[in-house]
Design an enzyme around this catalytic site. Structure first.
Site, PDB file in Angstrom:
ATOM      1  N   TYR A  56      65.219  60.677 -82.088  1.00 16.49           N
ATOM      2  CA  TYR A  56      66.268  60.325 -83.006  1.00 16.49           C
ATOM      3  C   TYR A  56      66.162  58.968 -83.916  1.00 16.49           C
ATOM      4  O   TYR A  56      65.397  58.123 -83.467  1.00 16.49           O
ATOM      5  CB  TYR A  56      67.460  59.935 -82.005  1.00 16.49           C
ATOM      6  CG  TYR A  56      68.371  61.225 -81.723  1.00 16.49           C
ATOM      7  CD1 TYR A  56      67.681  62.630 -81.863  1.00 16.49           C
ATOM      8  CD2 TYR A  56      69.237  61.516 -80.824  1.00 16.49           C
ATOM      9  CE1 TYR A  56      68.319  63.706 -81.281  1.00 16.49           C
ATOM     10  CE2 TYR A  56      69.930  62.372 -80.421  1.00 16.49           C
ATOM     11  CZ  TYR A  56      69.425  63.911 -80.411  1.00 16.49           C
ATOM     12  OH  TYR A  56      69.921  64.893 -80.097  1.00 16.49           O
ATOM     13  N   ASN A 162      67.515  73.855 -75.600  1.00 15.76           N
ATOM     14  CA  ASN A 162      67.087  74.910 -76.571  1.00 15.76           C
ATOM     15  C   ASN A 162      66.209  75.750 -75.934  1.00 15.76           C
ATOM     16  O   ASN A 162      65.195  76.610 -76.274  1.00 15.76           O
ATOM     17  CB  ASN A 162      66.367  74.304 -77.778  1.00 15.76           C
ATOM     18  CG  ASN A 162      67.131  73.331 -78.508  1.00 15.76           C
ATOM     19  OD1 ASN A 162      68.233  73.732 -78.992  1.00 15.76           O
ATOM     20  ND2 ASN A 162      66.796  72.064 -78.661  1.00 15.76           N
ATOM     21  N   SER A 213      75.772  70.316 -82.047  1.00 17.53           N
ATOM     22  CA  SER A 213      76.258  70.481 -83.224  1.00 17.53           C
ATOM     23  C   SER A 213      77.370  71.448 -83.215  1.00 17.53           C
ATOM     24  O   SER A 213      77.712  72.429 -83.850  1.00 17.53           O
ATOM     25  CB  SER A 213      75.391  71.098 -84.130  1.00 17.53           C
ATOM     26  OG  SER A 213      75.533  71.433 -85.586  1.00 17.53           O
ATOM     27  N   LEU A 215      80.291  71.065 -84.629  1.00 15.04           N
ATOM     28  CA  LEU A 215      81.068  71.267 -85.966  1.00 15.04           C
ATOM     29  C   LEU A 215      80.148  72.002 -86.808  1.00 15.04           C
ATOM     30  O   LEU A 215      80.353  71.808 -88.098  1.00 15.04           O
ATOM     31  CB  LEU A 215      81.655  69.916 -86.371  1.00 15.04           C
ATOM     32  CG  LEU A 215      82.642  69.450 -85.489  1.00 15.04           C
ATOM     33  CD1 LEU A 215      83.255  68.014 -86.096  1.00 15.04           C
ATOM     34  CD2 LEU A 215      83.820  70.263 -84.747  1.00 15.04           C
ATOM     35  N   GLY A 217      77.281  71.200 -87.854  1.00 15.08           N
ATOM     36  CA  GLY A 217      76.633  70.118 -88.800  1.00 15.08           C
ATOM     37  C   GLY A 217      77.406  69.899 -90.131  1.00 15.08           C
ATOM     38  O   GLY A 217      76.911  69.632 -91.305  1.00 15.08           O
ATOM     39  N   LEU A 220      81.562  73.586 -91.229  1.00 19.18           N
ATOM     40  CA  LEU A 220      82.955  73.990 -90.892  1.00 19.18           C
ATOM     41  C   LEU A 220      83.823  73.802 -91.968  1.00 19.18           C
ATOM     42  O   LEU A 220      85.019  74.280 -92.217  1.00 19.18           O
ATOM     43  CB  LEU A 220      83.332  73.500 -89.556  1.00 19.18           C
ATOM     44  CG  LEU A 220      83.039  74.298 -88.063  1.00 19.18           C
ATOM     45  CD1 LEU A 220      83.706  73.647 -86.939  1.00 19.18           C
ATOM     46  CD2 LEU A 220      83.220  75.914 -88.130  1.00 19.18           C
TER      47      LEU A 220
END
Length: 303
Positions: A56, A162, A213, A215, A217, A220
């Site tokens: 990050y 993932n 994620s 929302l 990214g 929405l």
């Protein structure tokens, strides 16, 4: 208010119902003092689980978090820290890299986690995730690193991010302590875990997934996105029924309502949106309204 808490697995760690994600905490130029105030507010709300990763901020977020935590003695002990490793990309610290790659070898995971501990200013993390499946590393190799880190007390538990159902099963079969979660993309515009078996597997194994994620990214709220426009209209219709709930809050509530009991990883830098997200844990979506949001997102009725 204080958020509810859930165990990720029967013998796993207990985390807050919503998780504060730190992928973009450096994007707004916040000072360490600002970040410290934000983390304290999360703790006060009961959003005590902090999600980060080695990569990050191109490898700079963990160090910033460690410095921000150090400004409040005792703050680290109010929080559960989740971090991840396994993705390596070209950056200013490694100009020799030309290509992004995955590395989930045991030795690499140990090295990355030990660096994360130094940057975060702590002697252990509550959960360590393999960030992506590495197609060139055997499950035995990955497991050797995770097993060692658990035995040494540097991580309380291990999970993945993932991973497919079969990838999860394979790695789990090699571990001394079972995996406690699979952190996957899940939101109204990406429902794959409902269909590809990931959430079924979580329920079978009694582990709770994490949803990154939640929302989409920000998609929405994109007025040019047809599905987002339908969802905005449906949220407006439902707002009064749920005490003025916003689309953002309903999107979190939609995730929370699924029986897999995923923990959404929210990603805002605004304190008011953190507070708004915390309120979403009180929304109990009725079944018909959950399906109404599904229908708005998909653009068609259920089969």
């Amino acid at each position: 208010m204080s958020l509810p808490r859930l165990k990720l697995s029967p013998n796993g760690p207990e985390f807050s119902r919503l998780v504060y994600g730190t992928w973009r905490v450096l994007d707004d130029g916040a000072s360490l003092q600002d970040l410290n105030r934000r983390l304290n507010r999360c703790a006060d709300l009961g959003m005590t689980t902090l999600d980060t990763a080695e990569i990050y901020g191109l490898y700079e977020v963990e160090e910033a978090l460690g410095k921000a935590l150090a400004l409040s003695p005792g703050l680290r002990d109010r929080l559960e820290i989740v971090t991840k490793a396994g993705i390596y990309v070209p950056n200013k610290y490694h100009p020799e890299r030309r290509t992004a790659f995955y590395n989930a070898t045991g030795a690499r995971l140990i090295k990355s986690l030990e660096k994360s501990l130094r940057f975060l200013g702590t002697d252990r993390v509550d959960l360590f995730l393999v960030h992506r499946p590495d197609w060139l590393t055997s499950a035995d190799d990955t497991a050797s690193g995770l097993n060692q880190l658990v035995r040494e007390g540097k991580i309380a538990s291990a999970g993945v991010s993932n991973y497919s159902v079969t990838q999860y099963d394979l790695l789990n079969s090699r571990l001394e302590q079972p995996l406690v979660t699979n952190q996957v993309e899940f939101h109204l515009l990406h429902m794959d875990p409902v269909y590809d078996g990931v959430f079924d597997q979580c329920q079978k194994l009694q582990v709770r997934p994490m949803a990154w994620s939640p929302l989409a990214g920000g998609r929405l709220f994109d007025a040019t996105n047809e599905a987002a426009r339908r969802l905005a209209a449906e949220a407006a219709r439902l707002a009064d029924k749920y005490d003025g709930a916003t689309l953002e809050q309903l999107a979190y509530a939609w995730i929370l309502a699924h029986p897999a009991q995923a923990l959404p990883v929210i990603g805002t830098n605004k304190v008011e949106r953190i507070e708004s997200a915390a309120q979403s844990s009180r929304i109990q979506l009725e079944r018909e309204d959950w399906y109404a949001l599904w229908e708005a997102a998909r653009g068609h009725k259920i089969p």
